[in-house]
Design a protein around this motif. Sequence first.
Motif, PDB file in Angstrom:
ATOM      1  N   VAL A 588      12.591   1.833 -21.943  1.00 62.60           N
ATOM      2  CA  VAL A 588      12.931   0.723 -22.844  1.00 62.60           C
ATOM      3  C   VAL A 588      12.128  -0.508 -22.483  1.00 62.60           C
ATOM      4  CG1 VAL A 588      14.763  -0.857 -23.527  1.00 62.60           C
ATOM      5  CG2 VAL A 588      15.232   1.580 -23.361  1.00 62.60           C
ATOM      6  N   ALA A 589      12.037  -0.780 -21.160  1.00 59.67           N
ATOM      7  CA  ALA A 589      11.282  -1.955 -20.717  1.00 59.67           C
ATOM      8  C   ALA A 589       9.833  -1.849 -21.167  1.00 59.67           C
ATOM      9  CB  ALA A 589      11.363  -2.077 -19.201  1.00 59.67           C
ATOM     10  N   VAL A 590       9.259  -0.646 -21.074  1.00 60.45           N
ATOM     11  CA  VAL A 590       7.863  -0.458 -21.505  1.00 60.45           C
ATOM     12  C   VAL A 590       7.737  -0.714 -23.009  1.00 60.45           C
ATOM     13  CG1 VAL A 590       6.023   1.236 -21.780  1.00 60.45           C
ATOM     14  CG2 VAL A 590       7.286   1.100 -19.634  1.00 60.45           C
ATOM     15  N   ALA A 591       8.707  -0.176 -23.747  1.00 58.74           N
ATOM     16  CA  ALA A 591       8.653  -0.368 -25.195  1.00 58.74           C
ATOM     17  C   ALA A 591       8.713  -1.844 -25.542  1.00 58.74           C
ATOM     18  CB  ALA A 591       9.814   0.381 -25.863  1.00 58.74           C
ATOM     19  N   LEU A 592       9.616  -2.576 -24.857  1.00 58.84           N
ATOM     20  CA  LEU A 592       9.735  -4.009 -25.124  1.00 58.84           C
ATOM     21  C   LEU A 592       8.443  -4.731 -24.763  1.00 58.84           C
ATOM     22  CD1 LEU A 592      13.383  -4.782 -23.952  1.00 58.84           C
ATOM     23  CD2 LEU A 592      12.472  -4.783 -26.281  1.00 58.84           C
ATOM     24  N   LEU A 593       7.831  -4.302 -23.654  1.00 57.42           N
ATOM     25  CA  LEU A 593       6.572  -4.914 -23.226  1.00 57.42           C
ATOM     26  C   LEU A 593       5.494  -4.719 -24.292  1.00 57.42           C
ATOM     27  CD1 LEU A 593       5.486  -6.391 -20.678  1.00 57.42           C
ATOM     28  CD2 LEU A 593       4.410  -4.221 -20.049  1.00 57.42           C
TER      29      LEU A 593
END
Lengths: 601, 108
Positions: A588-593
């Motif tokens: 999720v963090a990667v997607a948000l990034l």
Amino acid sequence: MSEIPPAAALLLGGVLVALTRGRLRALCALAAPLAGLALLLAAPAGEHLHVEAFGATLTVFRVDALSRVFGVIFHIAAFLGVLYALYSPHRVELPSALVYAGSSIGAVFAGDLVTLFVCWELVALASTFQILARPSAASRAAAYRYLMVQLVSGLLLLTGLAQFAAGTGSLRFEAMSLDTTPGAWLIFLAFGLKCGWPLLHGWIVDGYPRATPGGAVFLSAFTTKLAVYALARGFPGAEPLIWIGLLMAVFPIFYAVIENDLRRVLCYSMINQIGYMVCGIGIGTELALNGVAAHAFCHILYKALLFMAMGAVLHRTGRSGGTDLGGLHRTMPWTTGLCCVGAASISAFPLTSGFISKSMILSAAAVEGHTLVWLGLLFAAAGVFHHAGIKIPFFAFFQHDSGLRPKEAPWNMLAAMGIAAAFCLGLGVWPEALYAHLPFAVDYEPYTLTHVVTQVQVLFFSALAFTFLMRTRLYPPELRGVNLDADALYRGVGRGLLGVALGPVQRALGAVSGFFHGPLPAALQAFAGNPPGAMKLLYDRLLLAGAGLAGSPARWERARARLAADRERFARAPSGAAWPIGTTVLYVAVALLILLVAYLL
Amino acid sequence: MTPSPGPRVPPDVDPATPAVPVRAPDEAPGWFQRPANVRRIVGGLYLACALLLGVDLLYTRHLHSAVEERFDGWGFYGVYGFVSCVLLVMVAKGLRQVVLRPEAAADE
């Protein structure tokens, strides 16, 4: 004193009439239009009442020559209508009629488009009760159809004025050019809908004949004539109006000849008369605009008189069809005589009001060289005598004897008709009284020998044609029935739209909504249960497709084995057990990034 | 103007209307119902039309526009009025063939 707009007197009168009973009620109802008229006559030309609202300065009470003519006739019509409907058994009728008249008068004196819009909507609401007050299912249905059309007109006006204000920066209600903004076209159309332009006129012939006897008098005086005023104020000289007006003057008379309900015949002849006015607005010269104002003034009086006479017949007999009436002159002689005065006026006989006003518009068309328009209006002038001047009194009061011997109309109805008839004759004999108050200086003499003789020739030979057709039995007999009109078109188009909506559109929407209810949630659920696994499966599929495209059987076989293995693993651990929560958070963090970077780029 | 046997009650009479009095059986025909008087009225109309055509020869028309001058023939207005009305009624008769429906169709 001059700060108080006349509309206030009528609106207040409407409230008082709703609250009182008996003599006091009658007194309030009759006094309200007279008080309004006094306020109007006391106010000099100019702008008298400004209100700050919506971040703009609204001009609520503007008096000039054009608004004064319409204001005066609206007050007279309100008084006559109130007198006529004084003892109406429908309690909602009088208060709503006063509000209706008051808001129409408010619209006439509106100096800006917002004030106009507010009055426009109030007119729509209050006028609906003139039809709704009649206790029958047909009237109720017609009232709602009527209201819908009026609200569409209001919506067009609102959209139009917003666009117009955005485009030109002005909210003032003055002459507008159709070339400035699309908003001007919307306003034009809003006025046209209320005016009963061809194909937009269905609501008039649908609603008015189903109103109460008094309601039809009010309706005939205000709604459409307010639209005429608005067009004369907003779009004088707009070329399309010449042709729209000509169509309005000509086509309804064919319907009027074959229509059985005599109040509906009056509706058609009303559209025909408004056609003259719309045509005059389109011509736009001083003579033409004077003619429009004069004709609106005279028209409201004789049309109200005719509606009052037919309303009295309806009141006494419960009938308004030509097939069911006839021979009433024996017991309703006063109504008969007064109706004949109205019929002579609408036909423009010399010494009646129609003669001194209609001829101004015809002359304006001739002077401007509009040959076709002139011939068309002359045709309509002959036709109006035929269907309104002869047909209305003849079929109601003479022709074959229906055997009905109703009582003469009540005193108040006779008094209202008497005053209207006196106006019709008075204006015909003394046109200067009206000419002195028209928007422009009048240089027009209606009573020339040429004019009188030619007009009398047209009328007498029309009567001759009627006699000829009657005696040779060529004249179509009155038949009970309904003549399809513009409403048939609406119904056809409506049914077509409904068919499309229920057919292809509904199927397509069904397919789309099926996708959102079935496969999509299932896929999302599977994905959310184990996002990395699902993505892995997706990746495997891409590999498989790539191998297939590359045409290498070995690679394809490897990719297939890999997909099968991952699918098995996915099926074994569907709830994400094989993938700790920390991994998911990381994804999720990667997607948000990625989103953030995409946004910054 | 022949008296019909009796008042027909159409289906859509306002229910609020009180009973309408009808003709007494011994009522004498009214002035407008006597054939002699109808003949007088029609005769008067014929005479008036003839006179009006004659008047056209007796005065000079004062016209204010080219359009009016173009149609300034003897009896133009009379003929135009007559032809207009006959045409109007004939076309309307044709229109009725197309648009007339039984009353029940109105509020479907």
